[in-house]
Motif scaffolding. Structure first.
Motif, PDB file in Angstrom:
ATOM      1  N   GLY A  47       0.718  -1.164   0.160  1.00 22.84           N
ATOM      2  CA  GLY A  47       0.077  -0.024   0.050  1.00 22.84           C
ATOM      3  C   GLY A  47       0.719   1.301  -0.065  1.00 22.84           C
ATOM      4  O   GLY A  47       1.822   1.368  -0.664  1.00 22.84           O
ATOM      5  N   SER A  48       0.251   2.224   0.791  1.00 25.17           N
ATOM      6  CA  SER A  48       1.073   3.529   0.716  1.00 25.17           C
ATOM      7  C   SER A  48       2.280   3.523   1.624  1.00 25.17           C
ATOM      8  O   SER A  48       2.353   4.310   2.438  1.00 25.17           O
ATOM      9  CB  SER A  48       0.134   4.803   1.154  1.00 25.17           C
ATOM     10  OG  SER A  48      -1.010   4.635   0.302  1.00 25.17           O
ATOM     11  N   ILE A  49       3.427   3.035   1.132  1.00 25.34           N
ATOM     12  CA  ILE A  49       4.474   2.970   1.885  1.00 25.34           C
ATOM     13  C   ILE A  49       5.271   4.207   2.003  1.00 25.34           C
ATOM     14  O   ILE A  49       6.024   4.462   2.856  1.00 25.34           O
ATOM     15  CB  ILE A  49       5.559   1.928   1.309  1.00 25.34           C
ATOM     16  CG1 ILE A  49       6.716   1.631   2.228  1.00 25.34           C
ATOM     17  CG2 ILE A  49       6.161   2.537   0.119  1.00 25.34           C
ATOM     18  CD1 ILE A  49       6.189   0.861   3.299  1.00 25.34           C
ATOM     19  N   LEU A  50       4.807   5.383   0.927  1.00 31.54           N
ATOM     20  CA  LEU A  50       5.432   6.541   1.188  1.00 31.54           C
ATOM     21  C   LEU A  50       4.875   7.353   1.880  1.00 31.54           C
ATOM     22  O   LEU A  50       5.125   8.595   2.228  1.00 31.54           O
ATOM     23  CB  LEU A  50       5.096   7.049  -0.173  1.00 31.54           C
ATOM     24  CG  LEU A  50       6.127   6.498  -1.400  1.00 31.54           C
ATOM     25  CD1 LEU A  50       5.690   7.068  -2.812  1.00 31.54           C
ATOM     26  CD2 LEU A  50       7.645   6.580  -1.002  1.00 31.54           C
ATOM     27  N   SER A  51       3.605   7.040   2.751  1.00 34.01           N
ATOM     28  CA  SER A  51       3.021   7.923   3.607  1.00 34.01           C
ATOM     29  C   SER A  51       3.624   7.732   5.010  1.00 34.01           C
ATOM     30  O   SER A  51       3.103   8.364   5.877  1.00 34.01           O
ATOM     31  CB  SER A  51       1.658   7.444   3.781  1.00 34.01           C
ATOM     32  OG  SER A  51       1.456   6.231   4.003  1.00 34.01           O
ATOM     33  N   ASP A  87       7.184   7.193   7.860  1.00 34.12           N
ATOM     34  CA  ASP A  87       8.535   7.275   7.751  1.00 34.12           C
ATOM     35  C   ASP A  87       9.164   6.154   8.686  1.00 34.12           C
ATOM     36  O   ASP A  87      10.511   6.040   9.013  1.00 34.12           O
ATOM     37  CB  ASP A  87       9.046   8.733   8.296  1.00 34.12           C
ATOM     38  CG  ASP A  87       8.300   9.137   9.655  1.00 34.12           C
ATOM     39  OD1 ASP A  87       8.700  10.283   9.878  1.00 34.12           O
ATOM     40  OD2 ASP A  87       7.786   8.111  10.405  1.00 34.12           O
ATOM     41  N   THR A  88       8.430   5.533   9.668  1.00 30.90           N
ATOM     42  CA  THR A  88       8.827   4.703  10.558  1.00 30.90           C
ATOM     43  C   THR A  88       8.187   3.487  10.404  1.00 30.90           C
ATOM     44  O   THR A  88       6.995   3.272  10.451  1.00 30.90           O
ATOM     45  CB  THR A  88       9.106   5.243  11.982  1.00 30.90           C
ATOM     46  OG1 THR A  88       9.766   6.430  11.822  1.00 30.90           O
ATOM     47  CG2 THR A  88       9.541   4.582  12.944  1.00 30.90           C
ATOM     48  N   TYR A 135       3.758   7.563  10.511  1.00 31.74           N
ATOM     49  CA  TYR A 135       4.575   8.925  10.025  1.00 31.74           C
ATOM     50  C   TYR A 135       4.800   9.765  11.309  1.00 31.74           C
ATOM     51  O   TYR A 135       3.692  10.221  11.968  1.00 31.74           O
ATOM     52  CB  TYR A 135       3.684   9.941   9.038  1.00 31.74           C
ATOM     53  CG  TYR A 135       4.765  10.939   8.745  1.00 31.74           C
ATOM     54  CD1 TYR A 135       4.512  12.169   9.296  1.00 31.74           C
ATOM     55  CD2 TYR A 135       5.772  10.951   7.650  1.00 31.74           C
ATOM     56  CE1 TYR A 135       5.193  13.304   9.038  1.00 31.74           C
ATOM     57  CE2 TYR A 135       6.389  11.709   7.508  1.00 31.74           C
ATOM     58  CZ  TYR A 135       6.303  13.202   8.197  1.00 31.74           C
ATOM     59  OH  TYR A 135       6.964  14.281   7.590  1.00 31.74           O
ATOM     60  N   LEU A 136       5.965   9.420  12.052  1.00 29.82           N
ATOM     61  CA  LEU A 136       6.136  10.151  13.230  1.00 29.82           C
ATOM     62  C   LEU A 136       6.531  11.762  13.151  1.00 29.82           C
ATOM     63  O   LEU A 136       6.028  12.361  14.173  1.00 29.82           O
ATOM     64  CB  LEU A 136       7.302   9.619  13.882  1.00 29.82           C
ATOM     65  CG  LEU A 136       7.230   7.924  14.221  1.00 29.82           C
ATOM     66  CD1 LEU A 136       8.211   7.288  15.107  1.00 29.82           C
ATOM     67  CD2 LEU A 136       5.682   7.434  14.937  1.00 29.82           C
ATOM     68  N   GLY A 137       7.017  12.023  12.111  1.00 30.59           N
ATOM     69  CA  GLY A 137       7.605  13.384  11.814  1.00 30.59           C
ATOM     70  C   GLY A 137       8.044  14.211  12.831  1.00 30.59           C
ATOM     71  O   GLY A 137       7.802  15.451  12.779  1.00 30.59           O
ATOM     72  N   TYR A 144       1.793   5.399  15.484  1.00 24.22           N
ATOM     73  CA  TYR A 144       1.693   4.460  14.469  1.00 24.22           C
ATOM     74  C   TYR A 144       0.267   4.408  14.018  1.00 24.22           C
ATOM     75  O   TYR A 144      -0.702   3.864  14.609  1.00 24.22           O
ATOM     76  CB  TYR A 144       2.274   3.190  14.884  1.00 24.22           C
ATOM     77  CG  TYR A 144       3.873   3.208  15.107  1.00 24.22           C
ATOM     78  CD1 TYR A 144       3.902   3.494  16.465  1.00 24.22           C
ATOM     79  CD2 TYR A 144       4.816   3.034  14.238  1.00 24.22           C
ATOM     80  CE1 TYR A 144       5.546   3.854  16.624  1.00 24.22           C
ATOM     81  CE2 TYR A 144       5.967   3.337  14.581  1.00 24.22           C
ATOM     82  CZ  TYR A 144       6.375   3.479  15.797  1.00 24.22           C
ATOM     83  OH  TYR A 144       7.796   3.760  15.903  1.00 24.22           O
ATOM     84  N   ARG A 145       0.003   4.443  12.882  1.00 25.42           N
ATOM     85  CA  ARG A 145      -1.229   4.533  12.077  1.00 25.42           C
ATOM     86  C   ARG A 145      -1.869   2.970  11.943  1.00 25.42           C
ATOM     87  O   ARG A 145      -2.887   2.580  11.642  1.00 25.42           O
ATOM     88  CB  ARG A 145      -1.423   5.472  10.991  1.00 25.42           C
ATOM     89  CG  ARG A 145      -3.030   5.374  10.308  1.00 25.42           C
ATOM     90  CD  ARG A 145      -3.103   6.269   9.277  1.00 25.42           C
ATOM     91  NE  ARG A 145      -4.341   6.533   8.661  1.00 25.42           N
ATOM     92  CZ  ARG A 145      -4.783   7.262   7.508  1.00 25.42           C
ATOM     93  NH1 ARG A 145      -3.757   7.922   7.193  1.00 25.42           N
ATOM     94  NH2 ARG A 145      -5.867   7.391   7.181  1.00 25.42           N
TER      95      ARG A 145
END
Length: 126
Positions: free
Chosen positions: A26-30, A32-33, A100-102, A113-114
């Motif tokens: 799926g959306s691996i680019l969404s 960061d961790t 995405y912890l950002g 973690y979503r």
């Protein structure tokens, strides 16, 4: 959306090793961790290790350092957890997580973690 599927759990004797894997789609680019958490019966879910997807930097809960190793394969979109010198206290359901912890959330923060996998059982017993 992302889907995470764990594999590699099972029964191992004290002192043994297991390698868990997590396949992401799926959306691996969404994110960061990616990380591993675990939850034993009657206990809260706890952080095990995390890896930053972009540069591979790793983070561990202190008691896991030296026994557990997290790694990633960007080509395969997988994250692995090599666990050595397992003891009965390591028995739990292990979950793969992505988010995405950002710079806002700590690597150990569940709320960062979503996406979560369904979990894989690790049993350590003789």
């Amino acid at each position: 959306q992302m889907q995470l599927v764990e594999a590699g759990g099972g029964l191992v004797q004290p002192g043994g090793s297991l390698r868990l894997s997590c396949a992401a789609s799926g959306s691996i680019l969404s994110i960061d961790t990616m990380a591993w958490f675990r939850q034993a019966p009657g206990k809260e879910r706890e952080f095990v290790a995390a890896i930053r997807w972009t540069d591979g930097r790793t983070y561990y809960k202190n008691v896991m350092k030296g026994r557990f190793t997290i790694s990633r394969d960007k080509a395969q979109n997988t994250v692995n957890l090599q666990m050595n010198s397992l003891n009965p206290e390591d028995a739990a359901v292990y979950y793969c997580a992505a988010g995405y912890l950002g710079g806002v959330y700590l690597n150990s923060a569940i709320e960062g973690y979503r996406y979560w996998g369904q979990g894989t059982q690790v049993t350590v017993s003789s």
